[in-house]
Design a protein around this motif. Sequence first.
Motif, short mmCIF file in Angstrom:
data_model
loop_
_atom_site.label_atom_id
_atom_site.label_comp_id
_atom_site.label_asym_id
_atom_site.label_seq_id
_atom_site.Cartn_x
_atom_site.Cartn_y
_atom_site.Cartn_z
N ILE A 1 -3.28 4.97 3.93
CA ILE A 1 -1.83 4.81 4.00
C ILE A 1 -1.19 6.01 3.32
CG2 ILE A 1 0.15 3.38 3.37
CD1 ILE A 1 -1.73 2.11 5.43
N GLN A 2 -0.41 6.79 4.07
CA GLN A 2 0.24 7.97 3.53
C GLN A 2 1.74 7.94 3.86
OE1 GLN A 2 -2.66 11.00 5.27
NE2 GLN A 2 -2.08 12.00 3.35
N VAL A 3 2.54 8.10 2.84
CA VAL A 3 3.98 8.20 3.01
C VAL A 3 4.34 9.68 3.04
CG1 VAL A 3 6.22 7.63 2.00
CG2 VAL A 3 4.32 6.00 1.82
N ASP A 4 5.14 10.10 4.02
CA ASP A 4 5.47 11.52 4.12
C ASP A 4 6.28 11.99 2.91
OD1 ASP A 4 8.57 11.85 4.90
OD2 ASP A 4 7.79 10.04 5.85
N PRO A 5 6.19 13.26 2.55
CA PRO A 5 6.79 13.76 1.30
C PRO A 5 8.29 13.50 1.17
CG PRO A 5 5.27 15.39 2.18
CD PRO A 5 5.39 14.32 3.22
N GLU A 6 9.06 13.66 2.25
CA GLU A 6 10.51 13.45 2.17
C GLU A 6 10.84 11.99 1.89
OE1 GLU A 6 14.59 14.85 2.53
OE2 GLU A 6 12.64 15.77 2.13
N ALA B 1 0.83 -1.20 0.00
CA ALA B 1 0.00 0.00 0.00
C ALA B 1 0.87 1.26 0.00
CB ALA B 1 -0.94 -0.01 1.20
N GLU B 2 2.00 1.21 0.71
CA GLU B 2 2.94 2.34 0.69
C GLU B 2 3.45 2.58 -0.73
OE1 GLU B 2 5.21 2.64 4.97
OE2 GLU B 2 6.03 1.28 3.48
N SER B 3 3.82 1.50 -1.43
CA SER B 3 4.32 1.65 -2.80
C SER B 3 3.26 2.25 -3.70
CB SER B 3 4.78 0.29 -3.34
OG SER B 3 5.87 -0.21 -2.60
N ALA B 4 2.02 1.84 -3.50
CA ALA B 4 0.92 2.41 -4.29
C ALA B 4 0.77 3.89 -4.00
CB ALA B 4 -0.38 1.66 -4.00
N ASP B 5 0.90 4.28 -2.73
CA ASP B 5 0.78 5.69 -2.38
C ASP B 5 1.91 6.51 -3.00
OD1 ASP B 5 -0.50 7.87 -0.81
OD2 ASP B 5 1.44 7.89 0.21
N ILE B 6 3.11 5.94 -3.05
CA ILE B 6 4.26 6.63 -3.64
C ILE B 6 4.05 6.87 -5.13
CG2 ILE B 6 6.72 6.33 -4.23
CD1 ILE B 6 6.98 4.85 -1.50
N LEU B 7 3.48 5.89 -5.81
CA LEU B 7 3.38 5.96 -7.27
C LEU B 7 2.10 6.62 -7.77
CD1 LEU B 7 4.82 2.44 -8.21
CD2 LEU B 7 5.95 4.65 -8.41
N THR B 8 1.09 6.75 -6.92
CA THR B 8 -0.16 7.36 -7.37
C THR B 8 -0.13 8.87 -7.16
OG1 THR B 8 -1.12 6.80 -5.21
CG2 THR B 8 -1.60 5.32 -7.06
N GLY B 9 -1.15 9.54 -7.71
CA GLY B 9 -1.21 11.00 -7.62
C GLY B 9 -1.64 11.48 -6.25
N ASP B 10 -1.40 12.76 -5.99
CA ASP B 10 -1.72 13.34 -4.69
C ASP B 10 -3.22 13.30 -4.38
OD1 ASP B 10 0.95 13.88 -4.35
OD2 ASP B 10 0.81 15.97 -5.03
N ALA B 11 -4.02 13.32 -5.42
CA ALA B 11 -5.47 13.32 -5.20
C ALA B 11 -6.03 11.94 -4.89
CB ALA B 11 -6.18 13.89 -6.43
N ALA C 1 8.69 1.82 3.09
CA ALA C 1 9.00 3.06 2.37
C ALA C 1 10.28 3.68 2.92
CB ALA C 1 7.84 4.04 2.50
N ASP C 2 10.52 3.54 4.22
CA ASP C 2 11.75 4.08 4.81
C ASP C 2 12.99 3.44 4.21
OD1 ASP C 2 10.56 5.90 6.52
OD2 ASP C 2 10.36 4.47 8.15
#
Length: 395
Positions: free
Chosen positions: A374-379, A110-120, A169-170
């Motif tokens: 699931i949200q990965v922080d921007p950095e 789910a983290e990988s999906a959040d990284i690769l998908t759009g902000d919306a 993600a870390d």
Amino acid sequence: MRAVTTAQPLDVSPTPLALLLLGREADPGSERGVECPGDLPAPSDPDLVARAAAAKAKLGDKVFVLGHHYQRDEVIQFADVTGDSFKLAREAAARPQAEYIVFCGVHFMAESADILTGDAQQVVLPDLAAGCSMADMASAEQVAECWDVLTDAGIAGSTVPVSYMNSSADIKAFTGRNGGTICTSSNARRALDWAFEQGERVLFLPDQHLGRNTAVRDLGLSLDDCVVYNPHKPNGGLTTEELRSAKMILWRGHCSVHGRFSLDSVNEVRERVPGVNVLVHPECRHEVVAAADYVGSTEYIIKTLEAAPAGSKWAIGTELNLVRRLANRFAAEDKQISFLDKTVCFCSTMNRIDLPHLVWALESLADGRVVNRIQVDPETEKYAKVALERMLALP
């Protein structure tokens, strides 16, 4: 007579880890999950299938449901796409019109999906307790300490980190910051070829078996070229000379499912089923991979069975939900497919995504409530994406 005293309450507070293991509290940096907020439908509810279908229909194109190959059949029936973790993340990225991505898999996926998908787009994991024991075996703090050890040994500058997709993600961000790349079980050889063009050795995270099998089987390195870094021992349990002379520094991690298969499993099935083909995932131990007839990723396993002749016999070394589904799928073609080990072994964390959790997540979204996002922080996302893009650029 001895006097009876009343026990006094101890002034002891449970530690964060204790609360975490009890299913309470949260640890954003860990694959371990937390208790599910809200009321779940009862597993015995006979209307669960109809409720899931109704909620999904109400959401329409706003939701896109991803189902990993290891999911239960009761869940996989509602997936818009099935596949392995990276394929699913890319499928999500290819659906920008979908506001909600419901990932029936585990946390790192789910983290990988959040990284690769759009902000919306918002990624939802139906049960936050669906983690990955392998990903948990390499924390950001442990890997940073390892990098300090390599720095003290004078070899960090000539070491390239290669991290398996099955990582947090870390860890992906650490890899991106330090000039490394991500790999899947399908492209691990290409990733290692690339890494050895950049440096003298590889730090392979977090699955020692995939790293060792790829280095020895595909690249022709020896087992002596590989050392195992144990994060629970000082200096990783290795001398400075061992670190400097190694070509592959393998993190001491493994898959709890694939690590169960043994050489005895292979020998036993060959005796029991004459003419059987043994087909295993490269996350299995090296001796199992060496004794198998075919070795490859989940997609490779599926394609190999699709191309297999009628009447052929197969023993598969991977997660049981998938093996059982493949056995049912190809039974009509007279392909005899069985589980490699006599011991039943599901991926316990993957199986936390059940129909009640999926119904709860879909109905919540249909009612306008986003749950278990699931949200990965921007950095972290920035550097994890660097590592993923390096993988996508591999020749």
